[in-house]
Design a protein around this motif. Structure first.
Motif: not given
Length: 179
Positions: A59-65, A85-93, A152-155, A167-173
Motif C-alpha cells: 500500500x505504501x509503494x502504491x501510494x508513492x507510485x 520499483x517503489x518496493x525495492x530499496x534499489x534505484x535500478x529498475x 534485501x532491505x539491509x535489516x 516497520x523496518x521494511x515500511x520505513x525503507x519503502x
C-alpha cells in the motif's frame, strides 16, 4: 472468486483511487503471466508474494507510485511498474523487477491494482489468466521469506531488537528517494 479475498486501501489525499490486492498460490503459469504483463494485456502489478512482508508494505509503494504518476515524475513506464520499483530499496529498475516482480519460477503471486474503477471486476478479469488458487491475504504471512527480505532491505538483527521487520521494511519503502 470471493470478494473477502481482496484487500483494499484508499488514500486520504486522493480517495477516488484505491490500491487493491489479491493473493494466489500454487501458480503454474508465471512465465505466461510475465509475457502478458510485458505485452500490456494485464494492467496490474504481479508481485512475488514471498518478497512482501505485509499488505501495508505494498500500500505504501502504491501510494508513492500514485503520487509520482499524478505529478508526472514516474521513473518507469506505467503506474503498476512504478509500484514494483517503489518496493525495492534499489534505484535500478531491472533489479527491482527481478527481486519483487514475478519470475518464471514464482508460485505465489500478489496481484496489485491501483484504480478508480471497480477493483473486484478488474481482479476477477485478471484471475482468469492465473493458473493457481486465490487464497486469503492473511496467508501472506506464511509465504513471506523473512530472511531474504531482511537481506534485501539491509535489516540487521540489532535493528530488530527495537523494531519489527515490518516497520523496518515500511520505513525503507516510504523513505526511498527522499531528499
Amino acid at each position: 472468486m470471493a470478494e473477502e479475498f481482496i484487500v483494499q486501501y484508499s488514500v486520504q489525499s486522493n480517495p477516488s483511487y484505491t490500491t487493491n490486492m489479491a493473493l494466489f498460490t500454487d501458480v503454474t503459469n508465471s512465465s505466461e503471466l510475465r509475457q502478458l504483463i510485458i505485452q500490456g494485456k494485464i494492467e496490474a502489478a504481479l508481485l512475488n508474494a514471498s518478497m512482501i512482508i505485509d499488505p501495508f508494505h505494498v500500500a505504501i509503494a502504491g501510494h508513492k507510485a500514485l503520487q509520482l504518476f499524478q505529478q508526472g515524475k514516474m521513473k518507469t513506464k506505467t503506474l503498476h511498474s512504478e509500484i514494483v520499483f517503489n518496493l525495492s530499496p534499489s534505484t535500478n529498475i531491472n533489479e527491482s523487477f527481478k527481486k519483487f516482480g514475478i519470475l518464471d519460477s514464482t508460485t505465489s503471486v500478489l496481484v496489485v491494482i491501483v484504480t478508480q474503477e471497480n477493483a473486484n471486476k478488474k481482479i476477477s478479469e485478471i484471475s482468469k489468466f492465473i493458473n493457481g488458487e486465490q487464497v486469503s491475504i492473511t496467508a501472506l504471512s506464511t509465504i513471506s521469506d523473512q530472511e531474504k527480505i531482511k537481506k534485501i532491505y539491509g535489516i540487521s538483527d540489532e535493528e530488530l531488537q527495537c523494531s519489527s521487520l515490518q516497520d523496518g521494511v515500511i520505513t525503507r519503502v516510504a523513505t526511498k528517494d527522499a531528499a
